[in-house]
Motif scaffolding. Structure first.
Motif, PDB file in Angstrom:
ATOM      1  N   THR A   1      -1.865   0.550  -4.555  1.00 44.52           N
ATOM      2  CA  THR A   1      -0.804   1.207  -4.225  1.00 44.52           C
ATOM      3  C   THR A   1       0.334   0.537  -3.861  1.00 44.52           C
ATOM      4  O   THR A   1       0.001  -0.429  -3.396  1.00 44.52           O
ATOM      5  CB  THR A   1      -1.720   2.574  -2.524  1.00 44.52           C
ATOM      6  OG1 THR A   1      -0.658   2.885  -2.223  1.00 44.52           O
ATOM      7  CG2 THR A   1      -1.983   1.468  -2.237  1.00 44.52           C
TER       8      THR A   1
ATOM      9  N   TYR B   1       2.601  10.702  -2.819  1.00 45.66           N
ATOM     10  CA  TYR B   1       1.728  10.301  -3.803  1.00 45.66           C
ATOM     11  C   TYR B   1       1.826  11.891  -4.802  1.00 45.66           C
ATOM     12  O   TYR B   1       1.794  12.267  -4.105  1.00 45.66           O
ATOM     13  CB  TYR B   1       0.754  11.092  -2.434  1.00 45.66           C
ATOM     14  CG  TYR B   1       0.650  10.295  -1.105  1.00 45.66           C
ATOM     15  CD1 TYR B   1      -0.870   8.858  -1.330  1.00 45.66           C
ATOM     16  CD2 TYR B   1       0.920   9.830  -0.515  1.00 45.66           C
ATOM     17  CE1 TYR B   1      -1.276   8.051   0.123  1.00 45.66           C
ATOM     18  CE2 TYR B   1       1.013   8.348   0.544  1.00 45.66           C
ATOM     19  CZ  TYR B   1       0.497   7.196   0.473  1.00 45.66           C
ATOM     20  OH  TYR B   1      -0.210   6.592   1.135  1.00 45.66           O
TER      21      TYR B   1
ATOM     22  N   VAL C   1      -3.046   6.813  -4.000  1.00 42.91           N
ATOM     23  CA  VAL C   1      -2.069   5.909  -4.729  1.00 42.91           C
ATOM     24  C   VAL C   1      -0.536   6.701  -4.784  1.00 42.91           C
ATOM     25  O   VAL C   1      -0.167   7.670  -4.004  1.00 42.91           O
ATOM     26  CB  VAL C   1      -1.797   5.840  -6.825  1.00 42.91           C
ATOM     27  CG1 VAL C   1      -1.052   5.251  -7.206  1.00 42.91           C
ATOM     28  CG2 VAL C   1      -3.247   5.655  -7.005  1.00 42.91           C
TER      29      VAL C   1
END
Length: 829
Positions: free
Chosen positions: A533, A747, A735
């Motif tokens: 991420t 997201y 993520v």
């Protein structure tokens, strides 16, 4: 009240006609009341109420005064005159003495003696003075050792044989049923005749008065604007002037400031034209300030510090800062500008005013009528000039809000709607005298001794003798509605439950928790322990450095630094002749404050970057760019102003630089561990390719359709899962893509493992979008994850059950549909 010398007033022809018609009607009223005093109220309601309708500045006060004088010469009438506000009492008195020297003006605050009162006495007050809510008005209506109260004086005047007349000036503003003052008027004063003046035809407020007083009809005299213009009391034209800024100029021009500066230019042009014509008159500019933003102090500051007015040339009159003699201020030729908020808008007489600048919208026609009225008047020095240039016979209203002139146009339409008309009757009420003799016979004569009707007393039936039956108590006037089953309330009420059928819950009762369903991760799949991420860099100073280095000031940018004026569209409309409209392009002065406020928006590129720090860094870079170009570098204040102009005219400059800086410095880190199970409060439908074998419950209809589409891509899609948005959770395993526009997190809806995709762990991202043409959608479609690549942005056609790819087109500057989605689209980044 103090008496000021005033030259006698000669009435115009239309004014003389109005006075003759109104006075004839009300003299007839007085004669009929004196002939039949017991029917005073009925006669008043039928023929004793007069309404004068005429445009602002037509001399309504003058006409009413002359009418009152004419009536008092023929009938014993004393008058109570109600002016709308305390600020116009003095000008009302002046008009009374000019137009009707036979009237004697008295002040009911200190002079309330019935003894010595004669026909033609006029007690002048405001509605507030008889409201009996403040200490002063309570004293005026209360008997004391010094003078009787107003209520007592009214009774004494009527007892002395005087008729009472009431005059309500500006009735369309102040004469409202339901108020304490109106109750005094209707119940205590109860005048024998009433004169109202209104600047609008068929005004709803006047109709409310008619109904509240049970008036059968008004004796009505209407005067058109055309006659007032022909008599040289109204200017021939009133122009509304507004301004519109286009494109980036909208961020550089405060249109209220533009309107005020242009109004000052018009004022000075009129001043020069008057001097050239040889008229010894200094025009007056009226400026209506607002309660916020363009407040009176701010207006005065611009006028005195930037527009060249001496402090002594600018007067202020507001409720917070009232001038005790605003009328004298309006007459003082040394005062060229009068700043107000609302106090001057109604009933204020300033005939040398030809220009008004309204720094607040004028959307109410009633208020618009007052705004127009302030600059419609023709000054006495100009009334006999037939050779005036057009600009000196025109009133100008400057507005900063181009959409805020509905009230002005509505007011002009109302004024135009007034047509010359006289609806006055003096013969529709005949007074008869009736008498009853000892036998009960009734005779009626017409007042001259001629009998017109005689009725014999009727024979009454004999009264029954003996005991009478008691009729019992009277029946009720109203009963609750009933139905076949009793009263309506009983029929609609649900039947009560018996005690043994009511639910009983034990103490400490808690509902059972919803059942939980847990689904294990499917075994044997290539699944990373953690997803990757994005997050902002730990040191935002690095990001600021990169952003500033990425900004390049072009020669065009440098040319804007010293710019002072930009184009603005000027729109002029003649409020009384819609066919006369004009649009031109003019130069307007840039508002430094407005530019700074709008530049600050361009500097707020991210919650992680202090706009003040960024402004200082960019100002230094701008100075270096100017020096590198071989030009003299301005001082810091001018350099900061130049930066503001650049940021407003090129609003994407900082955001483009931020995107480049983000692309280079956004960090990619491990998220939390992927959960081994997917928990749900409800059972979930099966999915062949979902990582947990189930379709999550929180998917909307588009997302559900896409989940079904993914399940059909066996051979290309290895697994997929729902990507949750949980940025503040301790176990945030989703993520996130950092959007370079502002540093916020995006997201995508789905994380997909794709066979053949050359990204880390073969991961692809996808997001479904209903709106594709807004700024957030465009930011998401042109941003990519540093390891997983760009997310596929998809829109859905439910009729065809088909998904379409969306991409950002730099040439068009917006998102566009590319092609129907295929499984192979996941292979390439």
């Amino acid at each position: 009240m103090s008496r000021r010398s005033a030259p006698p007033l000669v009435l115009r022809a239309f004014q003389q006609e109005a006075v003759a018609r109104l006075s004839a009607a009300l003299i007839d009223t007085a004669e009929k009341i004196r002939a039949a005093p017991d029917r005073r109220r009925e006669i008043m309601r039928r023929i004793g109420c007069a309404l004068l309708q005429a445009p602002t500045a037509s001399g309504k006060t003058v006409m009413l005064a002359a009418t009152a004088e004419a009536i008092s010469e023929s009938a014993p009438v004393a008058w109570l005159w109600f002016a709308p506000f305390r600020g116009v009492i003095e000008q009302t008195i002046t008009s009374l003495r000019q137009a009707a020297p036979g009237l004697r003006v008295r002040d009911p605050r200190v002079d309330r003696f019935a003894a010595g009162t004669r026909p033609g006495d006029v007690f002048v007050a405001t509605w507030a003075a008889v409201a009996a809510r403040n200490a002063q008005s309570r004293r005026m209506r209360t008997d004391d050792d010094m003078a009787p109260g107003l209520d007592t004086m009214v009774a004494q005047l009527r007892g002395a044989g005087l008729l009472l007349g009431a005059v309500v000036d500006e009735a369309h503003h102040t004469f409202r049923p339901g108020t304490e003052a109106f109750r005094f008027f209707a119940e205590t004063l109860a005048p024998d005749m009433l004169m109202l003046a209104s600047a609008t035809p068929d005004d709803a407020d006047v109709e409310l008065v008619r109904r509240a007083l049970d008036i059968s009809r008004f004796q009505r005299v209407s005067v058109s604007r055309e006659r007032v213009v022909a008599a040289r009391l109204n200017k021939r034209a009133v122009r509304a002037v507004t301004f519109v800024a286009h494109g980036v100029n909208r961020g550089l021009l405060d249109l209220n400031e533009v309107a005020l500066r242009k109004a000052v230019e018009q004022h000075r042009a009129l001043k020069a034209a008057l001097a050239k014509t040889g008229v010894p008159l200094v025009p007056l500019l009226l400026v209506q300030a607002a309660s916020t933003a363009w407040t009176p102090p701010r207006v005065v500051k611009l006028l005195t510090e930037h527009l060249g007015f001496a402090a002594s040339a600018v007067g202020v009159h507001t409720a917070d800062e009232p001038d005790p003699d605003v009328q004298a201020l309006a007459r003082d030729p040394q005062v060229e500008v009068l700043v107000f908020k609302m106090a001057v808008a109604t009933g204020f007489d300033a005939p040398r005013a030809s220009t008004l600048c309204a720094l607040r919208p004028v959307q109410d026609p009633g208020f618009g009528l007052q705004v127009i009225g302030r600059i419609m008047r023709v000054h006495p020095l100009l009334q006999n000039r037939i050779d005036l240039p057009e600009e000196l016979d025109t009133g100008y209203v400057f507005l900063g809000d181009a959409e805020g002139q509905e009230g002005l146009q509505g007011a002009a339409d109302r004024i135009r709607a007034i047509r010359d008309a006289i609806d006055v009757a003096t013969d529709n009420v005949v007074v008869y005298q009736a008498a009853v003799d000892a036998t009960g016979a009734i005779s009626v004569d017409d007042g001259s001794g001629q009998r017109v009707l005689a009725l014999e007393a009727p024979e009454l039936p004999a009264m029954p003798v003996g005991p009478q039956r008691d009729p019992g108590p009277p029946a009720p006037l109203a009963l609750p509605p009933t139905t076949l089953f009793g009263s309506l309330a009983e029929a609609q009420a649900p039947p009560p439950l018996p005690d043994d059928h009511r639910p009983v819950r034990p103490a400490g009762f808690r509902p059972a928790p919803l059942p939980a369903f847990r689904y294990e991760m499917r075994p044997g799949l290539p699944v990373p322990t953690r997803l990757r991420t994005e997050k902002m860099p730990r040191d935002t100073g690095i990001l600021v450095d990169a952003l500033v280095r990425s900004v390049t000031f072009t020669p065009e940018h440098l040319g804007w630094v010293r710019q002072q004026r930009v184009e603005v569209e000027r729109r002029e409309t003649d409020l009384f002749d819609a066919a006369k409209q004009r649009r031109t392009e003019e130069q307007a002065t840039i508002s430094d404050l407005f530019a700074r406020e709008n530049a600050l928006r361009s500097l707020r590129v991210s919650d992680y970057i202090d706009p003040g720090v960024l402004a200082h860094r960019l100002r230094d870079r701008l100075g270096a760019a100017i020096a590198a170009a071989g030009e003299d570098v301005p001082d810091l204040r001018k350099l900061g102003r130049g930066l503001n102009l650049i940021l407003v005219r090129a609003p994407g400059l900082c955001r483009a630089a931020l995107r480049r800086a983000m692309a280079a410095h956004t960090e990619v880190v491990d998220a939390a561990d992927l959960p081994r199970t997917w928990d749900s409060a409800v059972p979930l439908l099966e999915s062949s390719l979902n990582l947990y074998g189930r379709i999550p419950a929180d998917l909307n209809t588009w997302e559900q359709a896409f989940a079904r589409w993914l399940d059909r891509q066996e051979g290309r899609v290895i697994w997929w899962l729902r990507n949750p948005s949980r940025p503040n959770a301790a176990d945030d395993w989703g993520v996130r893509i950092v959007l370079p526009e502002d540093g916020s997190g995006f997201y995508p809806d789905f994380v997909i493992c794709v066979d053949g995709r050359k990204t880390r762990d073969h991961i692809a991202l996808a997001d479904t979008k209903e709106r594709i043409d807004d700024l957030p959608a465009e930011a998401k479609s042109r941003t990519q994850h540093r390891e997983y690549g760009r997310a596929l942005i998809l829109t859905y056609d439910s009729a065809r059950d088909r998904f379409t790819r969306i991409e950002f087109d730099p040439g068009l500057g917006r998102n566009k549909e590319v092609a129907p989605l295929k499984s192979d689209d996941f292979i390439s980044e």
